[in-house]
Write a protein that holds these residues in place. Structure first.
Motif, short mmCIF file in Angstrom:
data_model
loop_
_atom_site.label_atom_id
_atom_site.label_comp_id
_atom_site.label_asym_id
_atom_site.label_seq_id
_atom_site.Cartn_x
_atom_site.Cartn_y
_atom_site.Cartn_z
N MET A 177 0.80 -1.23 0.00
CA MET A 177 0.00 0.00 0.00
C MET A 177 0.83 1.28 0.00
O MET A 177 0.32 2.31 -0.43
N ARG A 201 -5.09 -5.56 4.83
CA ARG A 201 -4.16 -4.66 5.49
C ARG A 201 -2.70 -5.03 5.26
O ARG A 201 -1.83 -4.20 5.39
N LYS A 202 -2.41 -6.28 4.93
CA LYS A 202 -1.03 -6.72 4.73
C LYS A 202 -0.93 -7.49 3.42
O LYS A 202 -1.89 -8.10 2.97
N ARG A 226 -2.25 -11.49 2.07
CA ARG A 226 -3.37 -11.90 2.91
C ARG A 226 -4.58 -12.06 2.01
O ARG A 226 -4.80 -11.28 1.09
N ARG A 253 -10.87 -5.14 4.08
CA ARG A 253 -10.16 -5.84 5.14
C ARG A 253 -8.83 -6.40 4.68
O ARG A 253 -8.37 -7.43 5.14
N ARG A 297 -6.03 3.22 -0.56
CA ARG A 297 -5.74 2.67 0.77
C ARG A 297 -7.03 2.48 1.57
O ARG A 297 -7.22 1.45 2.23
N ARG A 298 -7.93 3.44 1.48
CA ARG A 298 -9.19 3.32 2.21
C ARG A 298 -10.06 2.22 1.61
O ARG A 298 -10.77 1.53 2.35
N THR A 299 -10.00 2.03 0.31
CA THR A 299 -10.75 0.94 -0.31
C THR A 299 -10.23 -0.40 0.16
O THR A 299 -11.00 -1.31 0.47
N LEU A 300 -8.90 -0.54 0.23
CA LEU A 300 -8.32 -1.79 0.71
C LEU A 300 -8.66 -2.04 2.17
O LEU A 300 -8.90 -3.18 2.57
N GLU A 301 -8.69 -1.00 2.98
CA GLU A 301 -9.09 -1.16 4.38
C GLU A 301 -10.54 -1.58 4.48
O GLU A 301 -10.90 -2.39 5.34
N ALA A 302 -11.40 -1.05 3.60
CA ALA A 302 -12.80 -1.45 3.60
C ALA A 302 -12.97 -2.91 3.19
O ALA A 302 -13.90 -3.58 3.64
N ARG A 359 -4.72 7.79 -1.37
CA ARG A 359 -5.48 7.62 -0.12
C ARG A 359 -6.79 6.89 -0.39
O ARG A 359 -7.20 6.04 0.40
#
Length: 107
Positions: free
Chosen positions: A27, A44-45, A48, A42, A35-40, A32
């Motif tokens: 990431m 994060r690493k 995974r 789930r 990054r927020r789409t990937l966090e949504a 940004r």
């Protein structure tokens, strides 16, 4: 990502109610919004995998970050896991004898 693309050629792609999404690129250095789409999603690493339902909203999110992820159906994911399990399975040990052969005499 080439290994994933090569693997995908081995399994027929069928419509699946669930998608298995794997983050294959990092990431840092991304927008940004990505990054927020990937966090949504789930994610994060790197390396995974998460399971998401195959809905239009999820597919739109995947379209945004398609260069960072790999998408697999259930059949593809199960086949890849089985292939990895076979690769990690215990194998019989190699037995090497350093003794000279008994039939050949060296003098």
């Amino acid at each position: 990502m080439n290994a994933f693309k090569a693997f995908k050629a081995c399994v027929p792609i069928e419509w699946s109610p669930n998608l298995y999404i794997t983050l294959v690129r990092g990431m840092p250095g991304t927008r940004r919004l990505h990054r927020r789409t990937l966090e949504a999603l789930r994610l994060r690493k790197c390396n995974r995998t998460v399971m998401q339902s195959n809905t239009p909203s999820v597919r739109g999110m995947l379209q945004q970050v398609k260069r960072l992820i790999v998408i697999e159906t259930e059949e593809m994911y199960k086949a890849r896991q089985e292939k990895m399990a076979n690769h990690r399975a215990l194998r019989p040990p190699l037995v090497i004898s350093h003794l000279p052969r008994s039939g050949t005499e060296s003098t």
